[in-house]
Structures are given as C-alpha cells and as structure tokens.
Design a protein around this motif. Sequence first.
Motif, PDB file in Angstrom:
ATOM      1  N   LEU A 262      -0.459   8.461   0.724  1.00  0.00           N
ATOM      2  CA  LEU A 262      -1.440   8.878  -0.277  1.00  0.00           C
ATOM      3  C   LEU A 262      -1.747  10.343  -0.042  1.00  0.00           C
ATOM      4  O   LEU A 262      -2.144  10.734   1.052  1.00  0.00           O
ATOM      5  CB  LEU A 262      -2.723   8.049  -0.148  1.00  0.00           C
ATOM      6  N   ARG A 263      -1.569  11.168  -1.087  1.00  0.00           N
ATOM      7  CA  ARG A 263      -1.817  12.602  -0.949  1.00  0.00           C
ATOM      8  C   ARG A 263      -2.559  13.123  -2.178  1.00  0.00           C
ATOM      9  O   ARG A 263      -2.279  12.712  -3.307  1.00  0.00           O
ATOM     10  CB  ARG A 263      -0.502  13.371  -0.803  1.00  0.00           C
ATOM     11  N   ASN A 264      -3.490  14.042  -1.938  1.00  0.00           N
ATOM     12  CA  ASN A 264      -4.115  14.811  -3.017  1.00  0.00           C
ATOM     13  C   ASN A 264      -4.676  13.914  -4.110  1.00  0.00           C
ATOM     14  O   ASN A 264      -4.562  14.217  -5.300  1.00  0.00           O
ATOM     15  CB  ASN A 264      -3.092  15.784  -3.633  1.00  0.00           C
ATOM     16  N   SER A 265      -5.303  12.810  -3.717  1.00  0.00           N
ATOM     17  CA  SER A 265      -5.729  11.807  -4.685  1.00  0.00           C
ATOM     18  C   SER A 265      -7.194  11.426  -4.500  1.00  0.00           C
ATOM     19  O   SER A 265      -7.805  11.730  -3.473  1.00  0.00           O
ATOM     20  CB  SER A 265      -4.839  10.562  -4.587  1.00  0.00           C
ATOM     21  N   TYR A 266      -7.732  10.743  -5.523  1.00  0.00           N
ATOM     22  CA  TYR A 266      -9.129  10.339  -5.537  1.00  0.00           C
ATOM     23  C   TYR A 266      -9.219   8.870  -5.941  1.00  0.00           C
ATOM     24  O   TYR A 266      -8.658   8.473  -6.966  1.00  0.00           O
ATOM     25  CB  TYR A 266      -9.926  11.184  -6.531  1.00  0.00           C
ATOM     26  N   PHE A 267      -9.959   8.091  -5.140  1.00  0.00           N
ATOM     27  CA  PHE A 267     -10.137   6.673  -5.431  1.00  0.00           C
ATOM     28  C   PHE A 267     -11.641   6.385  -5.407  1.00  0.00           C
ATOM     29  O   PHE A 267     -12.279   6.509  -4.362  1.00  0.00           O
ATOM     30  CB  PHE A 267      -9.392   5.817  -4.406  1.00  0.00           C
ATOM     31  N   GLU A 268     -12.198   6.000  -6.550  1.00  0.00           N
ATOM     32  CA  GLU A 268     -13.650   5.881  -6.659  1.00  0.00           C
ATOM     33  C   GLU A 268     -14.047   4.592  -7.363  1.00  0.00           C
ATOM     34  O   GLU A 268     -13.485   4.220  -8.397  1.00  0.00           O
ATOM     35  CB  GLU A 268     -14.230   7.065  -7.440  1.00  0.00           C
ATOM     36  N   GLY A 269     -15.031   3.897  -6.792  1.00  0.00           N
ATOM     37  CA  GLY A 269     -15.652   2.763  -7.450  1.00  0.00           C
ATOM     38  C   GLY A 269     -14.781   1.536  -7.599  1.00  0.00           C
ATOM     39  O   GLY A 269     -15.065   0.674  -8.440  1.00  0.00           O
ATOM     40  N   ASN A 270     -13.722   1.416  -6.789  1.00  0.00           N
ATOM     41  CA  ASN A 270     -12.844   0.249  -6.884  1.00  0.00           C
ATOM     42  C   ASN A 270     -13.407  -0.903  -6.048  1.00  0.00           C
ATOM     43  O   ASN A 270     -14.088  -0.696  -5.044  1.00  0.00           O
ATOM     44  CB  ASN A 270     -11.450   0.621  -6.389  1.00  0.00           C
ATOM     45  N   SER A 271     -13.110  -2.139  -6.452  1.00  0.00           N
ATOM     46  CA  SER A 271     -13.593  -3.289  -5.697  1.00  0.00           C
ATOM     47  C   SER A 271     -12.990  -3.334  -4.294  1.00  0.00           C
ATOM     48  O   SER A 271     -13.697  -3.459  -3.303  1.00  0.00           O
ATOM     49  CB  SER A 271     -13.271  -4.591  -6.441  1.00  0.00           C
ATOM     50  N   ASN A 272     -11.668  -3.254  -4.221  1.00  0.00           N
ATOM     51  CA  ASN A 272     -10.947  -3.209  -2.959  1.00  0.00           C
ATOM     52  C   ASN A 272      -9.849  -2.161  -3.093  1.00  0.00           C
ATOM     53  O   ASN A 272      -9.384  -1.879  -4.202  1.00  0.00           O
ATOM     54  CB  ASN A 272     -10.304  -4.552  -2.612  1.00  0.00           C
ATOM     55  N   PHE A 273      -9.396  -1.642  -1.958  1.00  0.00           N
ATOM     56  CA  PHE A 273      -8.332  -0.656  -2.083  1.00  0.00           C
ATOM     57  C   PHE A 273      -6.975  -1.209  -1.692  1.00  0.00           C
ATOM     58  O   PHE A 273      -6.068  -1.277  -2.501  1.00  0.00           O
ATOM     59  CB  PHE A 273      -8.627   0.610  -1.279  1.00  0.00           C
ATOM     60  N   CYS A 274      -6.795  -1.616  -0.460  1.00  0.00           N
ATOM     61  CA  CYS A 274      -5.440  -1.905   0.004  1.00  0.00           C
ATOM     62  C   CYS A 274      -5.404  -3.156   0.873  1.00  0.00           C
ATOM     63  O   CYS A 274      -6.233  -3.325   1.756  1.00  0.00           O
ATOM     64  CB  CYS A 274      -4.917  -0.699   0.787  1.00  0.00           C
ATOM     65  N   ASP A 275      -4.422  -4.019   0.619  1.00  0.00           N
ATOM     66  CA  ASP A 275      -4.168  -5.209   1.441  1.00  0.00           C
ATOM     67  C   ASP A 275      -2.680  -5.252   1.734  1.00  0.00           C
ATOM     68  O   ASP A 275      -1.871  -5.482   0.833  1.00  0.00           O
ATOM     69  CB  ASP A 275      -4.615  -6.468   0.704  1.00  0.00           C
ATOM     70  N   VAL A 276      -2.304  -4.991   2.969  1.00  0.00           N
ATOM     71  CA  VAL A 276      -0.902  -5.020   3.360  1.00  0.00           C
ATOM     72  C   VAL A 276      -0.754  -5.768   4.681  1.00  0.00           C
ATOM     73  O   VAL A 276      -1.611  -5.700   5.544  1.00  0.00           O
ATOM     74  CB  VAL A 276      -0.297  -3.602   3.497  1.00  0.00           C
ATOM     75  N   SER A 277       0.319  -6.499   4.818  1.00  0.00           N
ATOM     76  CA  SER A 277       0.654  -7.176   6.063  1.00  0.00           C
ATOM     77  C   SER A 277       2.087  -6.786   6.380  1.00  0.00           C
ATOM     78  O   SER A 277       3.022  -7.356   5.825  1.00  0.00           O
ATOM     79  CB  SER A 277       0.518  -8.694   5.919  1.00  0.00           C
ATOM     80  N   ASN A 278       2.248  -5.802   7.257  1.00  0.00           N
ATOM     81  CA  ASN A 278       3.583  -5.240   7.356  1.00  0.00           C
ATOM     82  C   ASN A 278       3.849  -4.600   8.709  1.00  0.00           C
ATOM     83  O   ASN A 278       3.023  -4.626   9.603  1.00  0.00           O
ATOM     84  CB  ASN A 278       3.782  -4.196   6.262  1.00  0.00           C
ATOM     85  N   GLU A 279       5.045  -4.044   8.828  1.00  0.00           N
ATOM     86  CA  GLU A 279       5.411  -3.249   9.994  1.00  0.00           C
ATOM     87  C   GLU A 279       5.663  -1.808   9.570  1.00  0.00           C
ATOM     88  O   GLU A 279       6.446  -1.101  10.181  1.00  0.00           O
ATOM     89  CB  GLU A 279       6.641  -3.846  10.675  1.00  0.00           C
ATOM     90  N   GLY A 280       5.012  -1.405   8.504  1.00  0.00           N
ATOM     91  CA  GLY A 280       5.185  -0.054   7.993  1.00  0.00           C
ATOM     92  C   GLY A 280       4.136   0.895   8.544  1.00  0.00           C
ATOM     93  O   GLY A 280       3.650   0.741   9.659  1.00  0.00           O
ATOM     94  N   SER A 281       3.768   1.892   7.734  1.00  0.00           N
ATOM     95  CA  SER A 281       2.834   2.912   8.186  1.00  0.00           C
ATOM     96  C   SER A 281       1.922   3.315   7.027  1.00  0.00           C
ATOM     97  O   SER A 281       2.205   3.051   5.869  1.00  0.00           O
ATOM     98  CB  SER A 281       3.591   4.138   8.698  1.00  0.00           C
ATOM     99  N   LEU A 282       0.827   3.976   7.384  1.00  0.00           N
ATOM    100  CA  LEU A 282      -0.110   4.512   6.405  1.00  0.00           C
ATOM    101  C   LEU A 282      -0.325   5.982   6.707  1.00  0.00           C
ATOM    102  O   LEU A 282      -0.726   6.341   7.818  1.00  0.00           O
ATOM    103  CB  LEU A 282      -1.437   3.760   6.469  1.00  0.00           C
ATOM    104  N   ASN A 283      -0.027   6.840   5.740  1.00  0.00           N
ATOM    105  CA  ASN A 283      -0.217   8.279   5.890  1.00  0.00           C
ATOM    106  C   ASN A 283      -1.064   8.774   4.723  1.00  0.00           C
ATOM    107  O   ASN A 283      -0.667   8.632   3.558  1.00  0.00           O
ATOM    108  CB  ASN A 283       1.127   9.004   5.900  1.00  0.00           C
ATOM    109  N   VAL A 284      -2.214   9.376   5.045  1.00  0.00           N
ATOM    110  CA  VAL A 284      -3.152   9.821   4.013  1.00  0.00           C
ATOM    111  C   VAL A 284      -3.525  11.274   4.279  1.00  0.00           C
ATOM    112  O   VAL A 284      -3.972  11.612   5.380  1.00  0.00           O
ATOM    113  CB  VAL A 284      -4.421   8.955   3.987  1.00  0.00           C
ATOM    114  N   VAL A 285      -3.346  12.130   3.278  1.00  0.00           N
ATOM    115  CA  VAL A 285      -3.629  13.565   3.429  1.00  0.00           C
ATOM    116  C   VAL A 285      -4.394  14.050   2.202  1.00  0.00           C
ATOM    117  O   VAL A 285      -4.014  13.743   1.059  1.00  0.00           O
ATOM    118  CB  VAL A 285      -2.325  14.375   3.598  1.00  0.00           C
ATOM    119  N   ASN A 286      -5.464  14.804   2.438  1.00  0.00           N
ATOM    120  CA  ASN A 286      -6.221  15.458   1.369  1.00  0.00           C
ATOM    121  C   ASN A 286      -6.592  14.480   0.259  1.00  0.00           C
ATOM    122  O   ASN A 286      -6.302  14.689  -0.925  1.00  0.00           O
ATOM    123  CB  ASN A 286      -5.422  16.635   0.786  1.00  0.00           C
ATOM    124  N   THR A 287      -7.264  13.412   0.637  1.00  0.00           N
ATOM    125  CA  THR A 287      -7.590  12.332  -0.294  1.00  0.00           C
ATOM    126  C   THR A 287      -9.028  11.879  -0.057  1.00  0.00           C
ATOM    127  O   THR A 287      -9.527  11.947   1.064  1.00  0.00           O
ATOM    128  CB  THR A 287      -6.606  11.168  -0.114  1.00  0.00           C
TER     129      THR A 287
END
Length: 207
Positions: A96-121
């Motif tokens: 997730l980059r350069n983004s805006y998330f506002e007023g949502n009920s839930n954001f993210c549900d993942v069950s994995n062996e991956g990664s999460l990278n968030v910049v300027n958000t």
Amino acid sequence: GTYKPVFDINGNVSDYPLYNINSSVSIYGGYPANATGKEVPSEPDKYKTVLGYDVNCSFALFYSEKNELLSFVLDGVYVNDYCSYVIKMPSVDLTLRNSYFEGNSNFCDVSNEGSLNVVNTEFSKTQYTLFSMYGTKSVYMEDVKFVENIPSSYFYGDGYDVNLKSVSATSNNGYYYFLGSKKLLVENSEFTKNSTGGYLLTTSGTV
C-alpha cells in the motif's frame, strides 16, 4: 474519478459486487483523465482515484479465494466508507503506497506467508479491525499515519516481524495494537493520545 465493481464472485452482475482477484494485480491512481505515457507523475491529492464508494457490502471490496501467494498493490487511491473488509485474501504480498483509507468497517483479513509493506499512507476512523494476519512473515511501515481509528484490534496475528519507521498513531482507541510479533523494531515514531484496554506493543520475541 470514482470506480465501482459490477460483478459478484461468480461473475454475474450483482447488487453486491466486488473485485474478484484471481492473479497478481497492481492498481495505480492519482493521474489526470488525459494522462498518457509512463512519465506522468501520480498526484493523488490533486487527482483523486476513489474505489468502491457507495457500494453494497459483499465479502470484501477486493476479494480472493486463491490459495497461492499473490502480489497485490494499491498505490495512490482512496477507499472510504466501505461496510465490510476492504481486502480479504488467503495469501498475499500486500503493498500500500500513497493512499488514504477512511471510515471503513474493516480493512484487511489475510492468512498467509506473504508480507505487508505500507508507505506514505493514512488510515482513519476504521470501525473494527485494521489488520488481521496469521502467518505473515513481515510487516514494514514508513511514513504511515493512524488517526481516530476505533477497532478492537490494529494488528492481530502471530509469527511476524514488524518494522515501524516514522509511524504516527494519534487519538486511536483499540484493544490490541501490535500483538504477536516475533521481532519488533520502532524508529522515529510517535504514539499520542491513544487509548487501549489491552496492549500497545507486545512481542513474543525481540524488541
């Protein structure tokens, strides 16, 4: 512009549509309508790219049932007031980059062996869970803001390494913030006027 899904999980036109993610996808916003070529800069504050506003709830706005590891990128977008999960996938490298998330009920549900990278958000006024993760290998955040979120948990899961750099969390109210990480590194970050009935930072490994 504002973009909305049309189809349900079976590919039928539906009053409860979603974006069905079956392969690795990158979505880039923040461009003028007449942009052409790769050299046009993204300016999400000037050219808003809104995804899923005023859409009836489905399983999630971005949904996948693929059990293979996918790459999913949201860059320069706005998602607000969605009444279910914004992202729900079984296995994903999520950026997730350069983004805006506002007023949502839930954001993210993942069950994995991956990664999460968030910049300027920025995440604000989320109502329930921001990130529910189990088995995720790593979380990296830089220049990220959390403002007035009220979920029961921010990061809930186990077994992942968390690296927070220049993260600001202000006036949030949650029970768990960062729970279950193996390694926790916090640099140049600020936590101000947050309320918690459980844990702010907790780890089973190294801080």
